[in-house]
Scaffold this motif. Structure first.
Motif, PDB file in Angstrom:
ATOM      1  N   ARG A  22      63.819  44.096  32.068  1.00 22.27           N
ATOM      2  CA  ARG A  22      63.759  42.706  32.554  1.00 22.27           C
ATOM      3  C   ARG A  22      65.142  42.072  32.697  1.00 22.27           C
ATOM      4  O   ARG A  22      65.271  40.891  32.967  1.00 22.27           O
ATOM      5  CB  ARG A  22      62.859  41.865  31.642  1.00 22.27           C
ATOM      6  N   LEU A  23      66.182  42.901  32.553  1.00 23.35           N
ATOM      7  CA  LEU A  23      67.555  42.461  32.796  1.00 23.35           C
ATOM      8  C   LEU A  23      68.058  43.096  34.083  1.00 23.35           C
ATOM      9  O   LEU A  23      67.729  44.245  34.388  1.00 23.35           O
ATOM     10  CB  LEU A  23      68.472  42.868  31.638  1.00 23.35           C
ATOM     11  N   THR A  24      68.864  42.350  34.828  1.00 23.35           N
ATOM     12  CA  THR A  24      69.468  42.864  36.049  1.00 23.35           C
ATOM     13  C   THR A  24      70.978  42.683  35.981  1.00 23.35           C
ATOM     14  O   THR A  24      71.481  41.828  35.252  1.00 23.35           O
ATOM     15  CB  THR A  24      68.938  42.133  37.302  1.00 23.35           C
ATOM     16  N   GLU A  35      71.705  39.409  33.621  1.00 27.68           N
ATOM     17  CA  GLU A  35      70.853  38.237  33.406  1.00 27.68           C
ATOM     18  C   GLU A  35      69.391  38.644  33.315  1.00 27.68           C
ATOM     19  O   GLU A  35      68.990  39.671  33.850  1.00 27.68           O
ATOM     20  CB  GLU A  35      70.976  37.253  34.572  1.00 27.68           C
ATOM     21  N   GLY A  36      68.618  37.790  32.654  1.00 24.71           N
ATOM     22  CA  GLY A  36      67.177  37.986  32.578  1.00 24.71           C
ATOM     23  C   GLY A  36      66.674  37.821  31.161  1.00 24.71           C
ATOM     24  O   GLY A  36      67.208  37.044  30.378  1.00 24.71           O
ATOM     25  N   ILE A  37      65.644  38.603  30.851  1.00 27.52           N
ATOM     26  CA  ILE A  37      64.994  38.530  29.539  1.00 27.52           C
ATOM     27  C   ILE A  37      65.376  39.751  28.715  1.00 27.52           C
ATOM     28  O   ILE A  37      65.131  40.892  29.123  1.00 27.52           O
ATOM     29  CB  ILE A  37      63.447  38.471  29.681  1.00 27.52           C
ATOM     30  N   SER A  57      66.015  34.662  26.788  1.00 27.53           N
ATOM     31  CA  SER A  57      66.617  34.532  28.112  1.00 27.53           C
ATOM     32  C   SER A  57      68.127  34.549  27.932  1.00 27.53           C
ATOM     33  O   SER A  57      68.668  33.776  27.128  1.00 27.53           O
ATOM     34  CB  SER A  57      66.194  33.221  28.770  1.00 27.53           C
ATOM     35  N   LYS A  59      72.294  35.415  29.620  1.00 24.64           N
ATOM     36  CA  LYS A  59      73.285  35.697  30.652  1.00 24.64           C
ATOM     37  C   LYS A  59      74.456  36.343  29.917  1.00 24.64           C
ATOM     38  O   LYS A  59      74.922  35.820  28.901  1.00 24.64           O
ATOM     39  CB  LYS A  59      73.734  34.408  31.339  1.00 24.64           C
TER      40      LYS A  59
END
Length: 140
Positions: A22-24, A35-37, A57, A59
């Motif tokens: 869930r991170l990019t 970023e992401g979860i 959440s 960054k």
């Protein structure tokens, strides 16, 4: 040979695809952005049946100089109070330890080591503090 940051982004994307889907990761003017979860999971394989413990959440700003340069980590949902007692710096970044000390012990520094070490430890500490009103590590 490709651009070093693009190559690093590919390596980080591969690590994230398995560990933190869930991170990019993306390229920025100053380096890379993740970023992401962030899914907080037990570290020990014998506890993996517990699944995800929590999520945050985030960054993460990785400077062009990473792994020599210190990353900046932010919790972006406002869940962690902006307070030094919760290990949040005045600029809103997370205080996950002394970069120079950790990186000297973690040689060679990699994104995976950072993810499994300081980042995991920081969010486990925050999770534990929310659950038990105490820090799990002596250094806190």
């Amino acid at each position: 040979m490709g651009h070093p940051l693009k190559e690093e982004a590919k390596h980080i994307s591969a690590a994230l695809a398995f560990e933190q889907p869930r991170l990019t990761v993306s390229l920025t003017k100053s380096g890379l952005m993740v970023e992401g979860i962030f899914d907080l999971k037990p570290r020990k394989s014998e506890l993996s049946h517990l699944g995800k413990l929590d999520d945050f959440s985030i960054k993460l700003e990785l400077p062009k100089s990473f792994p020599k340069g210190e990353p900046k980590l932010f919790e972006t949902a406002g869940r962690i109070p902006q307070d030094s007692n919760r290990h949040i710096n005045p600029d809103g970044s997370c205080c996950f330890g002394v970069w120079e000390a950790w990186s000297a012990l973690a040689e060679p520094v990699t994104f995976q080591k950072f993810l499994d070490g300081p980042m995991q430890n920081f969010f486990f500490g925050q999770h534990n503090y929310e659950q038990h009103d105490e820090w799990p590590y002596e250094e806190y």
